[in-house]
Write a protein that holds these residues in place. Structure first.
Motif, PDB file in Angstrom:
ATOM      1  N   ALA A   1       0.813  -1.225   0.000  1.00 23.52           N
ATOM      2  CA  ALA A   1       0.000   0.000   0.000  1.00 23.52           C
ATOM      3  C   ALA A   1       0.840   1.266   0.000  1.00 23.52           C
ATOM      4  O   ALA A   1       0.332   2.360  -0.297  1.00 23.52           O
ATOM      5  N   LYS A   2       2.120   1.146   0.312  1.00 21.10           N
ATOM      6  CA  LYS A   2       2.991   2.320   0.348  1.00 21.10           C
ATOM      7  C   LYS A   2       3.568   2.670  -1.021  1.00 21.10           C
ATOM      8  O   LYS A   2       4.214   3.714  -1.175  1.00 21.10           O
ATOM      9  N   LEU A   3       3.351   1.806  -2.030  1.00 18.01           N
ATOM     10  CA  LEU A   3       4.028   1.950  -3.316  1.00 18.01           C
ATOM     11  C   LEU A   3       3.081   2.434  -4.407  1.00 18.01           C
ATOM     12  O   LEU A   3       1.983   1.884  -4.581  1.00 18.01           O
ATOM     13  N   THR A   4       3.491   3.442  -5.151  1.00 21.93           N
ATOM     14  CA  THR A   4       2.813   3.813  -6.396  1.00 21.93           C
ATOM     15  C   THR A   4       3.417   2.967  -7.502  1.00 21.93           C
ATOM     16  O   THR A   4       4.608   3.072  -7.791  1.00 21.93           O
ATOM     17  N   ARG A   5       2.607   2.125  -8.156  1.00 19.57           N
ATOM     18  CA  ARG A   5       3.136   1.050  -8.982  1.00 19.57           C
ATOM     19  C   ARG A   5       2.750   1.192 -10.451  1.00 19.57           C
ATOM     20  O   ARG A   5       2.237   0.251 -11.072  1.00 19.57           O
TER      21      ARG A   5
ATOM     22  N   PRO B   1      -6.923   8.165  -7.240  1.00 22.92           N
ATOM     23  CA  PRO B   1      -5.926   8.267  -6.162  1.00 22.92           C
ATOM     24  C   PRO B   1      -6.481   7.897  -4.791  1.00 22.92           C
ATOM     25  O   PRO B   1      -5.710   7.718  -3.841  1.00 22.92           O
ATOM     26  N   GLU B   2      -7.808   7.755  -4.682  1.00 17.47           N
ATOM     27  CA  GLU B   2      -8.429   7.444  -3.386  1.00 17.47           C
ATOM     28  C   GLU B   2      -8.444   5.947  -3.070  1.00 17.47           C
ATOM     29  O   GLU B   2      -8.974   5.540  -2.039  1.00 17.47           O
ATOM     30  N   ASP B   3      -7.879   5.114  -3.960  1.00 17.17           N
ATOM     31  CA  ASP B   3      -7.816   3.674  -3.684  1.00 17.17           C
ATOM     32  C   ASP B   3      -6.656   3.425  -2.717  1.00 17.17           C
ATOM     33  O   ASP B   3      -5.562   3.018  -3.104  1.00 17.17           O
ATOM     34  N   THR B   4      -6.936   3.644  -1.455  1.00 19.08           N
ATOM     35  CA  THR B   4      -5.914   3.637  -0.408  1.00 19.08           C
ATOM     36  C   THR B   4      -6.225   2.566   0.650  1.00 19.08           C
ATOM     37  O   THR B   4      -7.253   1.886   0.589  1.00 19.08           O
ATOM     38  N   ARG B   5      -5.331   2.448   1.607  1.00 24.28           N
ATOM     39  CA  ARG B   5      -5.395   1.364   2.598  1.00 24.28           C
ATOM     40  C   ARG B   5      -6.712   1.333   3.368  1.00 24.28           C
ATOM     41  O   ARG B   5      -7.196   0.242   3.743  1.00 24.28           O
TER      42      ARG B   5
END
Length: 582
Positions: A30-34, A407-411
């Motif tokens: 979850a910390k990585l922009t992939r 961008p809101e697809d977060t943990r």
């Protein structure tokens, strides 16, 4: 449905699923922009390889060259009748959209209520900017370009958010024959509020605008890690895939699925003994940015081995969705009974009691999405997971949450309880396929599907009657082969022969049912049903003159192709019956 299914091993593997390990994987990813080609994507695949090796899983850390696209910037400025600019945070461009000249594309704006042939026919879009509601997808983009539009503006279906999209219809990295279909149209998506303002102006008179886009589309060397657990009795294997690359941090799309796949690899690797048949874990890249280029490259590179030894493919995507209400599923007919049974008995999630050809998200047969790159090699396909209700404020356009492709697809969008239940489901399915004496695939239902689809075409033709008859004969022969195999499943020689039969039938019947192009070439990322080559031709009698003759010829050739696959399948199934029947 086969009686000889191993359910003891299934329960052991399901009980071994560890919530804490799933949580650790999700937190790390979850910390990585992939984005494809980025350091974040490489860090994600490095982590996957590190974990697989720690679990004792054999890893091949492959590299391949791919043609991928990453959207950069977009702008829309209305210059007449009143000048205004769509706010920067309310407009995005798309993967494989064209980059405009520095000054942008200028033109009159034409409203297109729906991108269909009927709506487009009376419109003159030549030199204009088309404005239409909905997500930018390959079909509408291709149609608008063919109609002469200079640029396309799509209005997001979700209030307050624009969804990142890819608009090429080409599946994977293009071949020479596909190059002409790479989009050349600049495409943007704007927010609903911007769309409403633009639509209001169009309703009051002529509107002129400028569209500006910048998209990086180029060749990249990308990683492709694949884990493998060898079978103790067979070289055959089940493929479990996901995608590592994601829009932004993409936690539910698709860090959660990567986590689930890693946990499946661990529980099978640490089990008391290896599975009867093997497992292959594919962590694809260039899913979102290369139209499934990673899985496509893998199939192209391993075509013969996949065809000889591959059994089935399940794609894991959009797992652990917060607020997910019920199970969604797609599957080919051959695995339908076993898949539905697992959905009903394993996860503590709701399975809608629906009948017919639809799950609550639509057609329950696999479509041209979700890394479905394995049809040409004949792998049985299945997909499932918990989803929200689509086209609702919470569910978003596809049931993946309003945050899907944003961008809101977060943990914070993850429900670990849902992810645990989904992972248990996938473990059970893998156990049934890999541990049962005979793979639980009923290709009599594949043959029956040919008959069913012909009935649903909406027209009759002598060559279709012949095809339907041949499919009915095949269904009966395979049903007899299945009966014999199930009775004698404890006999190792019969079980091996039945497994061989399953693979050979899949090699023929799956391409016959699902593909329009030759087996070694990938169909495009456009909607198509079963027997697509026949459905595309349609009824020759609706045409006249040479158009009728051309349609008759195409129909005959496509029927010949499918008949040949059915004939070979019946010969193989009949040989099994003759050798192993009473």
């Amino acid at each position: 449905m086969f009686e000889s299914i191993d359910r003891e091993t299934e329960s052991e593997l399901v009980d071994a699923i560890d919530r804490d390990r799933l949580t650790d994987h999700v937190d790390r990813l979850a910390k990585l922009t992939r984005h494809s080609g980025s350091e974040g994507e490489r860090a994600g695949t490095d982590y996957v390889v590190e974990q697989l090796r720690e679990y004792g899983v054999d890893v091949e850390y492959g590299e391949y060259e791919a043609y991928v696209s990453d959207p950069d910037d977009a702008a829309v400025t209305v210059i007449e009748p009143t000048k205004w600019t769509v706010p920067d945070d309310e407009v995005i461009t798309v993967a494989f959209g064209a980059t405009t000249p520095p000054a942008g594309v200028h033109g009159d704006v034409a409203f297109v209520s729906e991108v269909t042939d009927e709506v487009l026919a009376p419109l003159d879009l030549g030199g204009k900017i088309a404005f239409t509601p909905g997500l930018p997808t390959p079909g509408p983009v291709e149609r608008l370009a063919d109609a002469g539009a200079e640029a396309a503006v799509f209005e997001s279906p979700t209030e307050g958010h624009c969804h990142e999209m890819i608009v090429t219809p080409v599946w994977g990295t293009p071949g020479v024959e596909d190059e002409r279909r790479i989009p050349s149209l600049p495409v943007v998506e704007v927010s609903q509020s911007a769309g409403e303002r633009l639509r209001d102006q169009i309703g009051r008179g002529p509107v002129e605008a400028v569209v500006e886009t910048s998209v990086t589309t180029d060749l990249f060397n990308l990683p492709c890690p694949v884990g493998r657990i060898e079978g103790r009795e067979s070289d055959r294997y089940y493929v479990i895939g996901n995608h590592v690359d994601s829009w932004h941090r993409g936690v539910t799309d698709n860090a959660t699925a990567v986590a689930a796949t890693l946990e499946l690899a661990r529980v099978f690797s640490e089990h008391d003994e290896p599975p009867r048949r093997g497992l292959l874990f594919g962590f694809w890249t260039a899913h979102s940015f290369g139209r499934y280029a990673g899985s496509t490259w893998f199939v192209d590179d391993r075509f013969s081995d996949l065809r000889e030894n591959g059994l089935a493919y399940i794609h894991l995507d959009l797992n652990g969705l917060k607020g997910a209400e019920r199970l969604w599923y797609q599957h080919m007919a051959a695995v339908e009974d076993e898949h539905l049974d697992a959905l009903d008995t394993v996860p503590d999630l709701e399975l809608p009691k629906e009948t017919g050809e639809s799950s609550f998200l639509g057609d329950n047969r696999p479509g041209r999405n979700s890394d479905q790159s394995f049809w040409g090699v004949g792998l049985v396909s299945l997909l499932s997971g918990a989803r929200l209700t689509p086209e609702t404020p919470e569910g978003g356009p596809v049931g993946g949450g309003w945050w899907w492709h944003t961008p809101e697809d977060t943990r914070d969008k993850v429900d670990l309880d849902v992810l645990v239940e989904e992972t248990k489901l996938y473990a059970a399915l893998a156990a049934r396929i890999c541990e049962s004496p005979i793979p639980p695939f009923d290709h009599a239902k594949s043959a029956a599907a040919v008959v069913e689809v012909i009935k649903d075409l909406g027209f009759e033709h002598p060559v279709l009657s012949d095809l339907r008859e041949r499919a009915g004969e095949l269904e009966r022969t395979i049903a007899e082969a299945n009966r014999i195999a199930d009775i004698h499943a404890a006999d190792p020689a019969v079980a091996r022969a039945a497994e061989e039969l399953q693979v050979k039938l899949g090699n023929r019947l799956i391409p016959a049912l699902y593909k329009a192009r030759p087996d070694h070439r990938h169909d495009g990322a456009l909607s198509q049903g079963r027997l697509p080559g026949i459905a595309t031709v349609g009824d020759p009698d609706e045409r006249s003159g040479r158009a009728r003759l051309f349609a008759e010829t195409s129909l005959r050739r496509e029927v010949n192709r499918i008949e040949d696959q059915l004939r070979e399948s019946r010969v193989i199934a009949a040989a099994f019956v003759d050798e192993h029947g009473e």
